[in-house]
Scaffold this motif. Structure first.
Motif, PDB file in Angstrom:
ATOM      1  N   ALA A 111     -16.271 -35.979 -11.734  1.00 48.26           N
ATOM      2  CA  ALA A 111     -17.459 -36.299 -10.946  1.00 48.26           C
ATOM      3  C   ALA A 111     -17.225 -37.492 -10.026  1.00 48.26           C
ATOM      4  N   LYS A 112     -16.259 -38.341 -10.364  1.00 53.52           N
ATOM      5  CA  LYS A 112     -15.990 -39.534  -9.561  1.00 53.52           C
ATOM      6  C   LYS A 112     -14.985 -39.259  -8.433  1.00 53.52           C
ATOM      7  N   ALA A 113     -14.375 -38.083  -8.425  1.00 52.67           N
ATOM      8  CA  ALA A 113     -13.307 -37.802  -7.467  1.00 52.67           C
ATOM      9  C   ALA A 113     -13.732 -37.958  -6.011  1.00 52.67           C
ATOM     10  N   PRO A 114     -14.898 -37.442  -5.587  1.00 53.03           N
ATOM     11  CA  PRO A 114     -15.251 -37.588  -4.159  1.00 53.03           C
ATOM     12  C   PRO A 114     -15.385 -39.040  -3.715  1.00 53.03           C
ATOM     13  N   VAL A 115     -16.037 -39.872  -4.523  1.00 49.99           N
ATOM     14  CA  VAL A 115     -16.212 -41.265  -4.111  1.00 49.99           C
ATOM     15  C   VAL A 115     -14.889 -42.016  -4.145  1.00 49.99           C
ATOM     16  N   ILE A 116     -14.026 -41.706  -5.099  1.00 48.64           N
ATOM     17  CA  ILE A 116     -12.721 -42.377  -5.158  1.00 48.64           C
ATOM     18  C   ILE A 116     -11.877 -42.009  -3.951  1.00 48.64           C
ATOM     19  N   ALA A 117     -11.930 -40.737  -3.535  1.00 54.92           N
ATOM     20  CA  ALA A 117     -11.154 -40.313  -2.362  1.00 54.92           C
ATOM     21  C   ALA A 117     -11.588 -41.070  -1.117  1.00 54.92           C
ATOM     22  N   ARG A 118     -12.873 -41.353  -1.000  1.00 54.99           N
ATOM     23  CA  ARG A 118     -13.367 -42.074   0.168  1.00 54.99           C
ATOM     24  C   ARG A 118     -13.078 -43.574   0.064  1.00 54.99           C
ATOM     25  N   VAL A 119     -13.312 -44.132  -1.118  1.00 51.54           N
ATOM     26  CA  VAL A 119     -13.151 -45.580  -1.282  1.00 51.54           C
ATOM     27  C   VAL A 119     -11.694 -46.012  -1.180  1.00 51.54           C
ATOM     28  N   LEU A 120     -10.800 -45.255  -1.800  1.00 48.44           N
ATOM     29  CA  LEU A 120      -9.381 -45.619  -1.787  1.00 48.44           C
ATOM     30  C   LEU A 120      -8.590 -44.842  -0.738  1.00 48.44           C
ATOM     31  N   GLY A 121      -9.267 -43.957  -0.028  1.00 54.72           N
ATOM     32  CA  GLY A 121      -8.626 -43.198   1.032  1.00 54.72           C
ATOM     33  C   GLY A 121      -8.819 -43.851   2.385  1.00 54.72           C
ATOM     34  N   SER A 122      -9.154 -43.040   3.373  1.00 51.54           N
ATOM     35  CA  SER A 122      -9.192 -43.531   4.752  1.00 51.54           C
ATOM     36  C   SER A 122     -10.595 -43.834   5.251  1.00 51.54           C
ATOM     37  N   ASP A 123     -11.592 -43.707   4.393  1.00 52.29           N
ATOM     38  CA  ASP A 123     -12.979 -43.960   4.818  1.00 52.29           C
ATOM     39  C   ASP A 123     -13.181 -45.436   5.143  1.00 52.29           C
TER      40      ASP A 123
END
Length: 243
Positions: A199-211
């Protein structure tokens, strides 16, 4: 959050818990050697709980360890939703820590009195260069909406800069909370973020990704110390796919 930040991805939550507990002990021992004490603010939630249970078995200098809380719900100390109750059952009742070293957020009938009492507790901590209380470690979970402690999206507490602790009404949960504020989080020597589950995957992808939109409360951290992320593969899989 680009400086002094690192993250590790573990196969599952069990491995995450083992690594986080090991790091907790390392930081405790380092702090005790350097400053003769270890002041840590604990997180509630399902992921930190097994870390505390693992620490039961470790030989730590509990006389020099002081426990605090990053946030608390407006419920009695014996309520099932109490973060204090969770930590007491998972850790405090099983280790020889002096009661004087345990500093819960005492929930009182008037929430502003609760806040003022906890502010006085924090006044006993060493001060950082910004004048705010300085923890050796603050443990944080991250919600699927990107909240940390009880700093939720669109909360009035997100803009508080003049006090270490505030009360906040969380509308989506229909409840009051008491929470540390960004100035204290950003003053800590270490921030340990524990995140598990798909459930945390989308927010982690944005926070630690390129967002770069900084839409989530966790993205508003600007620490003077170090941030260490502990993720399991379920929480990190979208980040890995985008890298």
């Amino acid at each position: 959050m680009k400086s002094q930040q690192s993250y590790q991805v573990f196969l599952d939550r069990e491995q995450l818990v083992r690594a986080a507990a090991q790091r907790w002990m390392e930081l405790a021992n380092e702090s005790i050697r350097a400053r003769n004490s270890f002041h840590v603010a604990l997180a509630g939630g399902a992921t930190p709980k097994p870390v505390y249970e693992r620490l039961q078995r470790e030989n730590l200098d509990w006389d020099r360890i002081h426990l605090y809380w990053g946030d608390e719900r407006d419920v009695p100390a014996d309520h099932p939703d109490s973060n204090y109750r969770m930590v007491r059952e998972a850790l405090i009742d099983h280790v020889p820590i002096p009661e004087a070293n345990v500093h819960p957020i005492h929930v009182l009938p008037d929430i502003e009195t609760t806040v003022e009492e906890y502010r006085q507790v924090l006044d006993n901590l060493h001060r950082g260069t910004n004048g705010h209380p300085c923890f050796d470690l603050i443990m944080l979970g991250v919600g699927d909406d990107g909240h940390i402690v009880s700093l939720f999206p669109e909360s009035s507490a997100l803009t508080v800069t003049n006090t270490p602790v505030v009360s906040v009404y969380v509308e989506k949960l229909n409840s009051w909370r008491v929470t540390l504020t960004y100035p204290v989080l950003n003053t800590a020597r270490y921030l340990m973020l524990l995140v598990s589950g798909e459930a945390k995957a989308p927010v982690i992808a944005r926070v630690l990704g390129s967002d770069t939109e900084r839409r989530y409360p966790v993205q508003k951290l600007a620490p003077s110390g170090r941030i260490e992320w502990y993720l399991d593969e379920a929480a990190a899989h979208e980040l890995q796919e985008s890298s």
